[in-house]
Structure formats: C-alpha cells, structure tokens
Design an enzyme around this catalytic site. Structure first.
Site, mmCIF file in Angstrom:
data_model
loop_
_atom_site.group_PDB
_atom_site.id
_atom_site.type_symbol
_atom_site.label_atom_id
_atom_site.label_comp_id
_atom_site.label_asym_id
_atom_site.label_seq_id
_atom_site.Cartn_x
_atom_site.Cartn_y
_atom_site.Cartn_z
ATOM 1 N N HIS A 1 -18.848 36.347 9.348
ATOM 2 C CA HIS A 1 -18.585 35.067 10.027
ATOM 3 C C HIS A 1 -17.100 34.836 10.296
ATOM 4 O O HIS A 1 -16.294 34.801 9.367
ATOM 5 C CB HIS A 1 -19.116 33.934 9.130
ATOM 6 C CG HIS A 1 -19.222 32.600 9.803
ATOM 7 N ND1 HIS A 1 -19.900 31.562 9.234
ATOM 8 C CD2 HIS A 1 -18.767 32.140 10.995
ATOM 9 C CE1 HIS A 1 -19.842 30.505 10.038
ATOM 10 N NE2 HIS A 1 -19.147 30.833 11.118
ATOM 11 N N TYR B 1 -22.748 26.475 6.895
ATOM 12 C CA TYR B 1 -23.092 25.279 7.681
ATOM 13 C C TYR B 1 -23.879 24.258 6.847
ATOM 14 O O TYR B 1 -23.995 23.098 7.253
ATOM 15 C CB TYR B 1 -23.963 25.615 8.901
ATOM 16 C CG TYR B 1 -23.319 26.461 9.972
ATOM 17 C CD1 TYR B 1 -21.942 26.648 10.049
ATOM 18 C CD2 TYR B 1 -24.117 27.078 10.937
ATOM 19 C CE1 TYR B 1 -21.383 27.435 11.049
ATOM 20 C CE2 TYR B 1 -23.564 27.852 11.938
ATOM 21 C CZ TYR B 1 -22.199 28.033 11.986
ATOM 22 O OH TYR B 1 -21.664 28.808 12.975
#
Ligand SMILES: NC(=O)c1ccc[n+]([C@@H]2O[C@H](COP(=O)([O-])OP(=O)(O)OC[C@H]3O[C@@H](n4cnc5c(N)ncnc54)[C@H](OP(=O)(O)O)[C@@H]3O)[C@@H](O)[C@H]2O)c1
Length: 314
Positions: free
Chosen positions: A119, A59
């Site tokens: 993830h 991110y």
C-alpha cells in the site's frame, strides 16, 4: 454493468470498482455514518453489478466489507485489499506481511484475497518492498492465500509516478493502482504504455477526489495555475472551462465528466469510486457507464492540463 479482463490475471472485473478508502471511507470518515449504512453502500454496489471491491488494512473498512459480502457467493466477487508497509527497520517485515494477510482474511471473512497490494509504495520504499516484502508476498501466492500481487503508488507524494516507472522495468506486480484524472494525465505517457506491454491489471484511483467533486475547488485550482503561469490565462477561465466541458459533454455534473474521462482511457481496467452516499454511488456508476467524452472536450483538457504532472486533485 460492463465487465472487462484485468490484464494477465484474467479476472473478470466490473469497470466500476467500489473504493472503501479515500476521503469518504464508505461514509465512516468522520463517523457521520453508521457501520450499517456503510455495509449498505457495499451491498448497493453489488446490486448495481459491481464485483470489484477495494479496501485496505488501514482503512478500517475490511470488517464492513466482510459483513456486506457474507452470503454472496465468493466467486462472484473480486476482493482487493492492501498491506501497510512495515517500518524499514522492522525486525521481521516478512512476518508482518504474513500477519497482515491473516488479519485481513479474518476481517473479510474469506479464505483468499484476489489482489493483495503493498500500500502506497513511494520511491524511497521501493528497494525495501522489492527485496524484503516481495518474497513474503510470493509465498502467500504459493499458499493460495492471495491470488495476485498488486502495488498502489503514493500518488500525493509521488504524482509523477516515479515508483511505478522504476518498478515497471521489472516483473514484480500483476496489478497496479495508479492516480489518474483530468488534472493529471501523466500516467498516459509514463505508466500505461508499460502496463499495456506487460499486460498488468490497472486500477484507477483519484478519478474525482475533492477538486473534481467540488466545482468551486476546481475554479480555485485553475485560477492559481493561471496566476502561476502554469497554464496560459488567455486559453482558459475557470467559468468558461466548466461551461464548455459540461455543455459539450452533455454531462450534468463535474464528477460525471471526471469519471467518464478515466473510464474510457486506454489501459485503465477499473475506475474506483469512493463515497458514503447512496445517491453519489448510483450516479457515479451511471457516469462510468456513459460514453467517452467528445473529442473536442478531450483536446481542450489536454491543451490545458496535459503537460502537468504534479496535481493530484486532492
Ligand atoms: N494509495 C492508495 O492505495 C489509495 C489512495 C487513494 C485511494 N485509493 C483507493 O481508491 C478509491 C477511490 O478513492 P478516491 O478518493 O480517489 O475516490 P474518488 O471516487 O475519486 O473520490 C471520492 C471523493 O469524491 C466525493 N464524491 C464521490 N462521488 C461524488 C459525487 N457524485 N458528487 C460529489 N462528490 C462525490 C466523495 O465524497 P462523498 O462521500 O460525499 O460522495 C469523496 O470525497 C479509494 O476508496 C481507495 O479504495 C487508494
């Protein structure tokens, strides 16, 4: 703020969690906000009583979180971050996991991570994750660098939770992050019974996303579903649905309805909210703390969207 227990981890977590990814990335998505403003969002969340903060290696917000939490007693916070999966033909995926955690610890300015996830694991990644990555994750646990092991599904490629349904037959994870919202409540039938049985911690992503933050987008989706025959046209027009849901819920906005829908779902512990706007953050935390939607609203939503397992709200 209200707090709950994150399944068998026994971590005490706020029912509203700050998501530092998603379309907004704390406002850094299109570099429209500065790092200072993004840090301000994290601090504001902590001031509102949020103790669960979710970020990820990819991110680009771990460093922002690190700056924002410097000076906050570490045991007041539950930090969740994620490792992007190494390529399946990576010569040493175990080392890649080790390297990833060291980088995350550095960016976050901490010496342990409460929940470390793999993830966006898709069905095609599952065997690789289980056989090659989990041994490295377990070692990190033993070393005290991470406290609990989590997994997040790739909700867009896997909106009917195939990876989670497969993996929940085994005992791999302590915490799972699941896509769930009023347009796609399939997890209620296929995931939450199993996470409940195994006492896993459950984090809810995609509560609002784009479709439920923009009424016009929702109207477009409903019109398309009616046109395709996926939902019966005589039971719903998009205008009516919105009017009905807002009026009966006493809600002022569609995001409020969407967050309340998730917050009171049995089996959900933390509803993640992602935003770059201080006003939205304040409103969203307030929404998450409001009562459940009235039963007639829940029944109507179930009648319209309950059988769909392919929408994401993206
Ligand atoms: N596979 C994965 O691991 C994965 C995937 C997705 C998300 N996540 C995690 O879940 C967190 C939550 O993500 P999400 O995207 O699903 O969050 P979300 O809370 O469902 O939606 C966020 C989007 O809604 C908008 N929004 C939020 N509040 C609003 C309001 N009150 N009014 C109007 N618009 C509003 C935001 O834009 P503004 O900035 O304008 O408010 C943003 O575009 C992420 O941050 C991340 O931590 C994980």
């Amino acid at each position: 703020m209200e707090y709950t227990t994150l399944g068998k981890t026994a971590l005490k977590v706020s029912v509203a969690g700050l998501g530092c990814g998603g379309p907004s990335r704390l406002g850094l998505r299109d570099n429209s906000e500065s790092q200072t403003q993004a840090t301000g969002i994290v601090r504001q969340a902590i001031d509102l009583g949020v103790n669960f903060i979710d970020t990820a290696q990819n991110y680009g917000t771990e460093g922002v979180v690190g700056k924002a939490i410097a000076g906050v007693p570490r045991d007041r916070l539950i930090i969740s971050t994620k490792k992007t999966l190494p390529a399946a033909d990576h010569p040493s995926p175990e080392d890649e996991i080790k390297k990833g955690v060291e980088q995350s610890l550095k960016h976050l300015g901490t010496d342990y991570i409460d929940v470390y996830h793999l993830h966006g694991v898709e069905p095609k990644d599952y065997d690789f994750a289980k056989e090659r990555l989990m041994p490295a994750m377990r070692r990190l646990c033993e070393q005290g660098k991470i406290r609990f092991i989590g997994v997040t599904e790739g909700f867009v490629p896997d909106p009917s939770h195939q990876m989670l349904q497969q993996s929940l037959k085994e005992n791999l994870w302590d915490v799972v992050m699941v896509g769930f919202n009023l347009l796609n409540s399939a997890a209620r039938r296929t995931v939450f019974p199993m996470t409940g049985e195994k006492r896993l911690g459950v984090l809810n992503m995609f509560a609002v996303r784009r479709a439920l933050s923009q009424p016009d987008r929702l109207k477009g989706i409903v019109a398309e579903l009616v046109q395709k025959g996926a939902i019966p046209g005589d039971t719903v027009s998009a205008e009516d649905l919105l009017d009905f849901v807002l009026r009966e819920s006493g809600a002022t906005t569609l995001p409020e309805v969407a967050y309340r829908f998730c917050r009171h779902e049995r089996g959900v512990h933390v509803v993640l909210t992602g935003t770059g706007s201080p006003e939205h953050l304040k409103a969203n935390v307030e929404s998450i703390l409001k009562p459940a939607l009235p039963e007639p609203v829940l029944q109507r939503l179930e009648a319209i969207f309950g059988s769909l397992d392919y929408l994401t709200g993206n």
